[in-house]
Design a protein around this motif. Structure first.
Motif, PDB file in Angstrom:
ATOM      1  N   TYR A 215     -20.782  14.279 -10.953  1.00  0.00           N
ATOM      2  CA  TYR A 215     -19.948  13.104 -10.664  1.00  0.00           C
ATOM      3  C   TYR A 215     -20.271  12.532  -9.295  1.00  0.00           C
ATOM      4  CZ  TYR A 215     -17.197  14.897 -14.565  1.00  0.00           C
ATOM      5  OH  TYR A 215     -16.801  15.354 -15.794  1.00  0.00           O
ATOM      6  N   GLN A 216     -19.908  11.272  -9.123  1.00  0.00           N
ATOM      7  CA  GLN A 216     -19.951  10.601  -7.839  1.00  0.00           C
ATOM      8  C   GLN A 216     -18.517  10.276  -7.439  1.00  0.00           C
ATOM      9  OE1 GLN A 216     -22.418   7.147  -8.329  1.00  0.00           O
ATOM     10  NE2 GLN A 216     -24.213   8.330  -8.988  1.00  0.00           N
ATOM     11  N   TYR A 217     -18.304  10.059  -6.131  1.00  0.00           N
ATOM     12  CA  TYR A 217     -16.942   9.876  -5.644  1.00  0.00           C
ATOM     13  C   TYR A 217     -16.875   8.653  -4.727  1.00  0.00           C
ATOM     14  CZ  TYR A 217     -16.651  14.710  -7.233  1.00  0.00           C
ATOM     15  OH  TYR A 217     -16.703  15.851  -7.992  1.00  0.00           O
ATOM     16  N   GLU A 218     -15.822   7.861  -4.913  1.00  0.00           N
ATOM     17  CA  GLU A 218     -15.555   6.706  -4.060  1.00  0.00           C
ATOM     18  C   GLU A 218     -14.203   6.900  -3.391  1.00  0.00           C
ATOM     19  OE1 GLU A 218     -15.725   3.129  -6.306  1.00  0.00           O
ATOM     20  OE2 GLU A 218     -17.913   3.183  -6.571  1.00  0.00           O
ATOM     21  N   ILE A 219     -14.190   6.864  -2.062  1.00  0.00           N
ATOM     22  CA  ILE A 219     -12.967   7.070  -1.304  1.00  0.00           C
ATOM     23  C   ILE A 219     -12.369   5.706  -0.946  1.00  0.00           C
ATOM     24  CG2 ILE A 219     -11.944   8.259   0.659  1.00  0.00           C
ATOM     25  CD1 ILE A 219     -13.534  10.016  -1.369  1.00  0.00           C
ATOM     26  N   TYR A 220     -11.067   5.561  -1.142  1.00  0.00           N
ATOM     27  CA  TYR A 220     -10.436   4.287  -0.797  1.00  0.00           C
ATOM     28  C   TYR A 220      -9.021   4.508  -0.287  1.00  0.00           C
ATOM     29  CZ  TYR A 220      -7.866   4.396  -5.295  1.00  0.00           C
ATOM     30  OH  TYR A 220      -7.053   4.740  -6.344  1.00  0.00           O
ATOM     31  N   GLU A 221      -8.496   3.463   0.355  1.00  0.00           N
ATOM     32  CA  GLU A 221      -7.170   3.510   0.952  1.00  0.00           C
ATOM     33  C   GLU A 221      -6.161   2.810   0.053  1.00  0.00           C
ATOM     34  OE1 GLU A 221      -5.683   2.437   5.367  1.00  0.00           O
ATOM     35  OE2 GLU A 221      -6.395   0.714   4.222  1.00  0.00           O
ATOM     36  N   ALA A 222      -4.955   3.349  -0.029  1.00  0.00           N
ATOM     37  CA  ALA A 222      -3.871   2.737  -0.806  1.00  0.00           C
ATOM     38  C   ALA A 222      -2.582   2.763   0.014  1.00  0.00           C
ATOM     39  CB  ALA A 222      -3.674   3.477  -2.127  1.00  0.00           C
ATOM     40  N   GLU A 223      -1.704   1.843  -0.277  1.00  0.00           N
ATOM     41  CA  GLU A 223      -0.354   1.808   0.307  1.00  0.00           C
ATOM     42  C   GLU A 223      -0.385   1.802   1.835  1.00  0.00           C
ATOM     43  OE1 GLU A 223       2.470   4.547  -1.541  1.00  0.00           O
ATOM     44  OE2 GLU A 223       1.038   4.829  -3.171  1.00  0.00           O
ATOM     45  N   HIS A 224      -1.271   1.002   2.400  1.00  0.00           N
ATOM     46  CA  HIS A 224      -1.321   0.901   3.861  1.00  0.00           C
ATOM     47  C   HIS A 224      -0.133   0.093   4.370  1.00  0.00           C
ATOM     48  CE1 HIS A 224      -2.540  -0.811   7.758  1.00  0.00           C
ATOM     49  NE2 HIS A 224      -3.112   0.369   7.933  1.00  0.00           N
ATOM     50  N   VAL A 225       0.620   0.668   5.302  1.00  0.00           N
ATOM     51  CA  VAL A 225       1.825   0.021   5.833  1.00  0.00           C
ATOM     52  C   VAL A 225       1.911   0.285   7.330  1.00  0.00           C
ATOM     53  CG1 VAL A 225       4.346  -0.043   5.797  1.00  0.00           C
ATOM     54  CG2 VAL A 225       3.092   0.282   3.665  1.00  0.00           C
ATOM     55  N   ILE A 226       2.284  -0.736   8.098  1.00  0.00           N
ATOM     56  CA  ILE A 226       2.652  -0.566   9.506  1.00  0.00           C
ATOM     57  C   ILE A 226       4.112  -0.975   9.638  1.00  0.00           C
ATOM     58  CG2 ILE A 226       2.296  -1.372  11.867  1.00  0.00           C
ATOM     59  CD1 ILE A 226      -0.645  -1.708  11.236  1.00  0.00           C
ATOM     60  N   SER A 227       4.943  -0.046  10.079  1.00  0.00           N
ATOM     61  CA  SER A 227       6.382  -0.301  10.109  1.00  0.00           C
ATOM     62  C   SER A 227       6.937  -0.122  11.516  1.00  0.00           C
ATOM     63  CB  SER A 227       7.114   0.653   9.150  1.00  0.00           C
ATOM     64  OG  SER A 227       6.856   2.006   9.494  1.00  0.00           O
ATOM     65  N   LEU A 228       7.839  -1.008  11.894  1.00  0.00           N
ATOM     66  CA  LEU A 228       8.557  -0.889  13.152  1.00  0.00           C
ATOM     67  C   LEU A 228       9.777  -0.010  12.919  1.00  0.00           C
ATOM     68  CD1 LEU A 228       9.058  -1.659  16.099  1.00  0.00           C
ATOM     69  CD2 LEU A 228      10.224  -3.724  15.287  1.00  0.00           C
ATOM     70  N   GLU A 229       9.824   1.122  13.591  1.00  0.00           N
ATOM     71  CA  GLU A 229      10.904   2.081  13.389  1.00  0.00           C
ATOM     72  C   GLU A 229      12.132   1.732  14.236  1.00  0.00           C
ATOM     73  OE1 GLU A 229      10.569   4.668  11.011  1.00  0.00           O
ATOM     74  OE2 GLU A 229       8.962   3.237  10.624  1.00  0.00           O
ATOM     75  N   PRO A 230      13.313   2.196  13.825  1.00  0.00           N
ATOM     76  CA  PRO A 230      14.547   1.870  14.559  1.00  0.00           C
ATOM     77  C   PRO A 230      14.516   2.286  16.025  1.00  0.00           C
ATOM     78  CG  PRO A 230      15.065   2.799  12.416  1.00  0.00           C
ATOM     79  CD  PRO A 230      13.592   2.946  12.596  1.00  0.00           C
TER      80      PRO A 230
END
Length: 281
Positions: A215-230
């Motif tokens: 097999y071959q493998y492809e790495i990717y990013e999901a659900e990227h979020v930048i949040s300002l915390e309280p």
């Protein structure tokens, strides 16, 4: 992700607390090494295995804001010493690779120099500093093989902006002798070999195998979020996943790899992440 992000709020700890905590985890790791079951990868071979399973290279020098370039040059010395300890290492079926057990403790007596060490959102100098570049490389390549990651640690702080980043955020593996280790186990029927070398500009690595990968493998990013915390800080979060592809390119699977959360040490409004449009945060 909410509980994990809540735990990212900075907590001031005394020097005594930090010293005692480091000693505790260091000796706990030594005890684990003494009592661990299973077979550790120890053998090295000058003969190169026939097939390339994964390969990657990362630049040796990177200009970082407010960081003395001499620390970068010292890092190159540290990388050469550590790579020489790992080059040619074999991971046979059933064996486990330990980054720190294979390299050993980086000391001045062994020739290691002061390099940059990330520390609670900033940086300081430390003997053997810069070896995270090597653990990052090995981990990234391992994600493109069927080797199983059995221990990996993420960075708790996002210290530098994404300028010229070519891999997804959170796709590295931080290290600190000896309690933050990188470990890989070979659950396949084939032997893998780690090959490393440095040239004038890059650190090069390969995972090689005695048989061609199915097999071959492809790495990717999901659900990227930048949040300002309280409490006023920004937390950057994402998930790393990989697609498993047959040799003909057909999708055979889609797997979760890692979940990352990091406290940002720069304003996301000034430095949007790579691939993110202005105003999208």
């Amino acid at each position: 992700m909410s509980k994990a992000k809540a735990a990212m709020k900075p907590i001031r700890r005394s020097r005594l607390r930090l010293f005692a905590g480091k000693r505790y985890y260091t000796w706990a790791r030594y005890w684990q090494w003494l009592t661990a079951s299973g077979t550790r990868a120890r053998s090295r071979s000058a003969e190169v295995l026939a097939y390339t399973a994964a390969a990657h290279a990362t630049p040796l020098l990177r200009k970082l804001r407010n960081v003395d370039m001499q620390l970068q040059y010292n890092k190159i010395t540290n990388l050469r010493l550590a790579a020489a300890r790992l080059d040619g290492l074999l991971i046979r079926p059933g064996e486990t690779f330990s980054y720190w057990q294979s390299i050993g403790k980086p000391t001045r007596r062994k020739g290691y120099l002061d390099g940059m060490v990330l520390f609670y959102g900033g940086f300081r100098t430390g003997t053997g500093g810069g070896l995270c570049q090597l653990s990052n490389l090995i981990y990234w390549m391992a994600l493109h093989t069927p080797l199983t990651v059995t221990e990996r640690h993420r960075h708790s702080y996002d210290v530098f902006p994404d300028e010229k980043r070519t891999q997804p955020f959170g796709s590295g593996a931080t290290c600190a002798y000896n309690y933050l280790d990188l470990q890989l186990t070979n659950h396949t029927e084939h032997t893998y070999q780690l090959k490393l070398h440095l040239d004038d500009t890059h650190l090069h690595g390969e995972w090689r195998c005695d048989n061609e990968q199915l097999y071959q493998y492809e790495i990717y990013e999901a659900e990227h979020v930048i949040s300002l915390e309280p409490w006023g800080g920004y937390i950057r979060s994402n998930r790393i996943r990989r697609r498993v592809l047959t040799r003909s390119g057909e999708l055979a699977g889609d797997e979760a790899v890692a979940e990352n959360h990091a406290l940002m040490m720069y304003s996301p409004l000034l430095y949007p992440p790579a691939g993110t449009e202005e105003g999208a945060l």
